[in-house]
Design a protein around this motif. Structure first.
Motif, PDB file in Angstrom:
ATOM      1  N   GLN A 193       3.433  -5.787   3.849  1.00  0.00           N
ATOM      2  CA  GLN A 193       3.262  -4.432   4.375  1.00  0.00           C
ATOM      3  C   GLN A 193       4.168  -3.540   3.546  1.00  0.00           C
ATOM      4  O   GLN A 193       5.374  -3.810   3.439  1.00  0.00           O
ATOM      5  CB  GLN A 193       3.694  -4.369   5.848  1.00  0.00           C
ATOM      6  N   ARG A 219       7.905  -7.281   3.938  1.00  0.00           N
ATOM      7  CA  ARG A 219       7.892  -5.808   4.001  1.00  0.00           C
ATOM      8  C   ARG A 219       8.556  -5.280   2.738  1.00  0.00           C
ATOM      9  O   ARG A 219       9.568  -5.811   2.285  1.00  0.00           O
ATOM     10  CB  ARG A 219       8.703  -5.295   5.186  1.00  0.00           C
ATOM     11  N   GLU A 272      -4.912  -0.330   4.545  1.00  0.00           N
ATOM     12  CA  GLU A 272      -4.342  -0.849   5.794  1.00  0.00           C
ATOM     13  C   GLU A 272      -2.920  -1.389   5.605  1.00  0.00           C
ATOM     14  O   GLU A 272      -2.144  -1.447   6.539  1.00  0.00           O
ATOM     15  CB  GLU A 272      -5.181  -2.029   6.307  1.00  0.00           C
ATOM     16  N   SER A 273      -2.650  -1.811   4.399  1.00  0.00           N
ATOM     17  CA  SER A 273      -1.372  -2.493   4.136  1.00  0.00           C
ATOM     18  C   SER A 273      -0.312  -1.601   3.516  1.00  0.00           C
ATOM     19  O   SER A 273       0.862  -1.945   3.506  1.00  0.00           O
ATOM     20  CB  SER A 273      -1.592  -3.666   3.174  1.00  0.00           C
ATOM     21  N   THR A 311       5.656   0.302   2.631  1.00  0.00           N
ATOM     22  CA  THR A 311       5.853   1.710   2.968  1.00  0.00           C
ATOM     23  C   THR A 311       6.270   2.392   1.682  1.00  0.00           C
ATOM     24  O   THR A 311       7.195   1.937   1.005  1.00  0.00           O
ATOM     25  CB  THR A 311       6.988   1.863   3.997  1.00  0.00           C
ATOM     26  N   GLU A 315       1.381   2.005   3.624  1.00  0.00           N
ATOM     27  CA  GLU A 315       1.546   3.254   4.352  1.00  0.00           C
ATOM     28  C   GLU A 315       2.255   4.257   3.454  1.00  0.00           C
ATOM     29  O   GLU A 315       3.346   3.986   2.960  1.00  0.00           O
ATOM     30  CB  GLU A 315       2.388   2.997   5.603  1.00  0.00           C
ATOM     31  N   ARG A 334      -3.600   7.936  -2.253  1.00  0.00           N
ATOM     32  CA  ARG A 334      -4.408   7.462  -1.116  1.00  0.00           C
ATOM     33  C   ARG A 334      -5.760   6.945  -1.581  1.00  0.00           C
ATOM     34  O   ARG A 334      -6.237   5.910  -1.125  1.00  0.00           O
ATOM     35  CB  ARG A 334      -4.617   8.597  -0.096  1.00  0.00           C
ATOM     36  N   SER A 359       5.954   7.104  -4.948  1.00  0.00           N
ATOM     37  CA  SER A 359       4.660   6.401  -5.034  1.00  0.00           C
ATOM     38  C   SER A 359       3.922   6.727  -6.323  1.00  0.00           C
ATOM     39  O   SER A 359       3.118   5.914  -6.790  1.00  0.00           O
ATOM     40  CB  SER A 359       3.716   6.807  -3.899  1.00  0.00           C
ATOM     41  N   LEU A 396       4.116   7.698   3.184  1.00  0.00           N
ATOM     42  CA  LEU A 396       4.791   8.731   3.956  1.00  0.00           C
ATOM     43  C   LEU A 396       5.005   9.933   3.055  1.00  0.00           C
ATOM     44  O   LEU A 396       5.569   9.814   1.968  1.00  0.00           O
ATOM     45  CB  LEU A 396       6.126   8.212   4.493  1.00  0.00           C
TER      46      LEU A 396
END
Ligand code: SAH
Ligand code: MG
Length: 214
Positions: free
Chosen positions: A79, A55, A104-105, A81, A107, A94, A61, A109
């Motif tokens: 994964q 993780r 999918e992997s 975030t 995320e 995105r 981002s 926020l």
């Protein structure tokens, strides 16, 4: 020989950056979106390949280049975030995750990390800090809560284009708060008893901290 020519030389001999990722990088560079320098990318790849975190948490981002770099380095298995507050960058990030098959992997926020971090649950074995430099210090308590024992925190742009090295009086007045906060952040990384930190002068300065195992 300048530091920049060394960076360009090393960038040239680094291998295996996938074509699609280079496209995302070039697009970001062309549209003035901040992205990690090649040396920071190499450092992230190195630590992710060797430490294999399952993780990853990223603060800042941008349009997704560094998140995709980390995802690729994890063998497309981590994964991730990632947090971003600037509305204009969110759809682009995105779109890039989508285009890369990583939606999918990874995320994303949306919102201010100072709110979002409080709501997250750890642990994260790897955290990449790359947001507003004046806020790193405010994020640190949540980062410490979220970071696994033995986990790694990488902080980008700690030299603030060289400002962090200058005396407070040599920095423009409006940059003095950020300057003071960054220095305090660096002091904290160096002296916090739970952390072991290495400061690197590469690029715009980058630090690597390990949260000690208890
Ligand atoms: N990591 C990206 C670049 C990030 S640039 C890459 O290398 O590809 C830093 C980003 O942090 C910017 O897009 C900015 O909007 C975002 N940011 C700054 N402060 C923030 C905050 N408090 N919360 C969330 N995002 C923040
Ligand atoms: Mg950066």
């Amino acid at each position: 020989m300048t530091k920049d020519s060394a960076a360009i030389y090393f960038e040239g001999i680094y291998e295996d950056i996938p074509e699609e990722l280079l496209d995302i990088r070039d697009e970001a560079r062309a549209s003035d979106v901040p992205i990690i320098r090649s040396s920071a990318g190499a450092l992230l790849r190195f630590f992710i390949r060797t430490r294999k975190p399952d993780r990853i948490l990223e603060i800042g981002s941008g349009t997704g280049y560094s998140a995709l770099t980390m995802w690729e380095a994890s063998g497309r298995s981590a994964q991730i975030t990632t947090i971003e507050k600037y509305e204009k960058r969110i759809p682009k990030a995105r779109e890039n995750f989508e285009k890369y098959g990583a939606a999918e992997s990874i995320e994303l926020l949306e919102g201010d990390a100072s709110d979002i971090l409080k709501k997250l649950d750890g642990p994260y074995p790897f955290i990449f800090m790359d947001a507003a430099k004046g806020q790193y210090l405010n994020f640190l308590p949540d980062i410490m809560r979220l970071l696994s024992p033995g986990g790694m925190l990488v902080s980008d742009n700690i030299l603030q284009d060289g400002d962090a090295l200058r005396s407070r009086y040599a920095v423009r007045r409006r940059d003095r708060t950020i300057h003071a906060r960054m220095r305090e952040y660096l002091y904290e990384l160096a002296h916090n008893e739970e952390l072991e930190t290495l400061f690197l002068e590469d690029g715009d300065g980058i630090s690597v901290s390990i949260k000690k195992e208890r």
